[in-house]
Design an enzyme around this catalytic site. Sequence first.
Site, short mmCIF file in Angstrom:
data_model
loop_
_atom_site.label_atom_id
_atom_site.label_comp_id
_atom_site.label_asym_id
_atom_site.label_seq_id
_atom_site.Cartn_x
_atom_site.Cartn_y
_atom_site.Cartn_z
N HIS A 1 25.04 -10.36 31.24
CA HIS A 1 25.08 -10.40 29.69
C HIS A 1 26.45 -9.97 29.42
O HIS A 1 26.40 -9.66 28.49
CB HIS A 1 23.69 -9.93 28.66
N GLU B 1 19.92 8.10 26.57
CA GLU B 1 19.83 9.27 26.38
C GLU B 1 21.23 10.13 27.78
O GLU B 1 21.16 10.70 26.98
CB GLU B 1 18.59 9.93 26.52
N ARG C 1 26.30 25.14 14.34
CA ARG C 1 26.17 24.34 13.48
C ARG C 1 27.63 23.89 12.96
O ARG C 1 28.19 22.96 12.26
CB ARG C 1 25.90 25.33 12.39
N LYS D 1 24.17 12.12 26.48
CA LYS D 1 24.56 13.05 26.90
C LYS D 1 26.05 13.53 28.00
O LYS D 1 26.43 14.59 27.62
CB LYS D 1 23.52 14.22 28.28
N LYS E 1 25.88 21.16 15.12
CA LYS E 1 23.88 20.51 15.59
C LYS E 1 22.81 20.65 14.93
O LYS E 1 21.81 19.86 15.19
CB LYS E 1 23.42 22.14 16.83
N ASN F 1 28.25 24.79 3.11
CA ASN F 1 27.58 24.05 3.55
C ASN F 1 27.02 23.15 2.73
O ASN F 1 26.25 23.01 2.32
CB ASN F 1 27.10 24.69 4.63
N GLY F 2 28.06 21.46 3.02
CA GLY F 2 27.52 20.65 2.63
C GLY F 2 28.91 19.91 1.79
O GLY F 2 29.69 19.76 2.31
N TRP G 1 32.28 23.12 9.93
CA TRP G 1 32.50 21.92 10.70
C TRP G 1 33.32 21.00 9.95
O TRP G 1 32.64 20.85 8.50
CB TRP G 1 31.29 21.28 11.28
N CYS H 1 28.04 23.31 9.29
CA CYS H 1 28.50 24.71 8.83
C CYS H 1 27.42 25.65 8.96
O CYS H 1 26.70 25.08 8.04
CB CYS H 1 29.30 24.79 7.66
N GLU I 1 28.81 12.78 24.77
CA GLU I 1 29.20 14.29 24.47
C GLU I 1 29.33 15.73 24.78
O GLU I 1 30.49 16.28 24.15
CB GLU I 1 27.37 14.60 23.53
C1 F6R Z 1 22.05 14.20 21.15
C2 F6R Z 1 21.66 15.52 20.02
C3 F6R Z 1 22.38 14.49 18.42
C4 F6R Z 1 20.33 14.87 17.70
C5 F6R Z 1 21.38 13.90 16.50
C6 F6R Z 1 19.47 14.63 15.42
O1 F6R Z 1 22.28 15.09 21.77
O2 F6R Z 1 21.49 16.69 19.86
O3 F6R Z 1 22.57 13.48 18.77
O4 F6R Z 1 19.91 14.49 17.98
O5 F6R Z 1 21.67 14.85 15.42
O6 F6R Z 1 19.13 15.65 15.48
P1 F6R Z 1 17.90 15.87 14.92
O7 F6R Z 1 17.11 15.67 15.60
O8 F6R Z 1 18.07 17.48 14.71
O9 F6R Z 1 17.72 15.17 13.57
#
Ligand code: F6R
Length: 618
Positions: A514, A491, A27, A495, A613, A102-103, A76, A2, A498
């Site tokens: 396996h 990774e 956020r 990507k 984010k 937020n929380g 969120w 949020c 998501e």
């Molecule tokens: C994927 C992504 C998330 C963050 C994860 C950790 O694209 O952005 O998987 O990497 O939430 O976030 P941070 O790095 O901010 O602790």
Amino acid sequence: MCGIVGYIGDKKAYPIIIKGLKRLEYRGYDSAGIAIYDGNNIQLTKTQGKVFDLEEKSKSNLDASDGKISIGHTRWATHGVPNDVNSHPHYSNSGDLVIIHNGIIENYGPLKEELKKRGYTFTSDTDTEVLVNLIEDVQKKEKVKLGKAVQIALNQVVGAYAIVVFDRQKPNELVVAKLGSPLAIGIGKDNTEFFIASDASPFIEYTNNAIYLEDEQVAVIRQHKEVKIRQIKDDSLVIPYVQELQLNLEQIEKGGYDHFMIKEIYEQPSVIKDTYRGRLLADQGIIRLGGLEDHVQKFINANRVIIIGCGTSWHAGLVAEYIFEDLARIPVEVEYASEFRYRNPVITEKDVVIAISQSGETADTLAAIKLAKSKGAFVYGVCNVVGSSISRETHSGTYTHAGPEIGVASTKAFTTQITVLTMIALKLAHVKGTISKANYMTHLRELEMVPTHIETALKTNDHVKEVATHFINARNFLYLGRGYNFPVALEGALKLKEISYIHAEGYPAAEMKHGPIALIDEEMPVVVIAINSNHYDKVVSNIQEIKSRKGIIIAVVSEGDTTVREMADFTLEVPNTTESLSPLITTIPLQLLSYHIAVMLGKNVDQPRNLAKSVTVE
Ligand code: F6R
């Protein structure tokens, strides 16, 4: 998660809050709301949907408001589905108090029951509405001012919060408090106005001066007065520390790109230079990291290094495991912070923990750091956001200097994290003597060349886009890599899933036989990282195994490759570099591939569904 924004000053608040919410939308973006005090009353509009929807819904009434005190929220959802009622701000029962939060209030259930017994009623399913009524209840029972009521109420709360509360009966102040979730206070010239926000982006064009509230602090904000901060627990006064911010407006705008994600992918050559600028002096054979200089021996004498992080940051940790062990011969374990914090890990004062986080606010990583510290470990942070909770909680650390990452899918944060971790590993290897002088110098020069190699890799963007057109109907993807490029496969898969919502799995290429090989048929695209490396021949064998089961191969190959090119259905070429630095380059076409597939599918790449984010809840 949020985003929260607040304003008190002489300006018309509505446009400031709406613009601020747009900047914080990364956020959380399932609902949004705004409350403005117009001099007599609070006017409140909230809605399920994005800030754009809020703007549409509120502009007929609120845009005209001259109100100069306002709070806004972009949500969120945690407690209660995203709908108009559960959106913030929330009123207290009397209608006097209004709050944004937020929380998560973990003990909201028993608090709600208690308040119900006292006659309070609730319209939403949120924990936040419980909190605002708890504050009101304290205010009435104890006959105290709002700041004090907030403080007493928060002493009964278990959980995490960044809140802003406004009282219609006391319309010259905003009360803010924080535990676990971030909260910055922007200070206008001579205290004529104040801005409150989850990060500094909503107020950067108004002021460079900000206070980052610490955990368990409450602050009362009044025009023309110094911000008054107290510790929630013991009521002691805190002297505010005003920071000068480095952020500028261009950094948080799209600059001609369609999305933040593609802008951030293209920024990688320049931000990696920012990451190593002044720290990597390749010609002189020097790596100098301010946060590391005094602690090199701690790393070298450590029983082991434990790397913790979540999501993409965890993947960067996996890459670091290879380079630390390979070059510096230091044993490394990489852990999901969320597992580490709850599994009673064996940690001693002889362990060094590296915590990796773009946002510096991830709740699980923060809790894991606190646990490691409580057991006596030395904790080193690799963070992007300056002044973030994790950067403050760690004993020392290195900033990645990637600049604000706004696209929810992490791109430049990943490559700058690897750049920092590589510099740490090289420095340790050099001091420890586990790397030859020649190999060390080669690594330094190659690291300096990484931005140029990424620029070359980015030139294949049109080709990657064309390749993407073949896969918009795929429902599953497999990503394979070996050694240093196994984490890149993870990774790449993350990507894709998501932002395009296509299911994708990353695997070490050798693990395919396996189990996952059972999935392969003529419908299954398999992305294989098959660059020049010690494992090249083995990866070629893996490709043959996929081919003989009719899988569709998209191979990331080194410049000049012929063998894999003949076998693969599609090839994505990257420049050559040393194997240990290759993840920085092989990641690029995978970022582009997922971006183009998602765009072609019409997905919102910067704000994928269900994500946010900064994951400040467990
Ligand atoms: C994927 C992504 C998330 C963050 C994860 C950790 O694209 O952005 O998987 O990497 O939430 O976030 P941070 O790095 O901010 O602790």
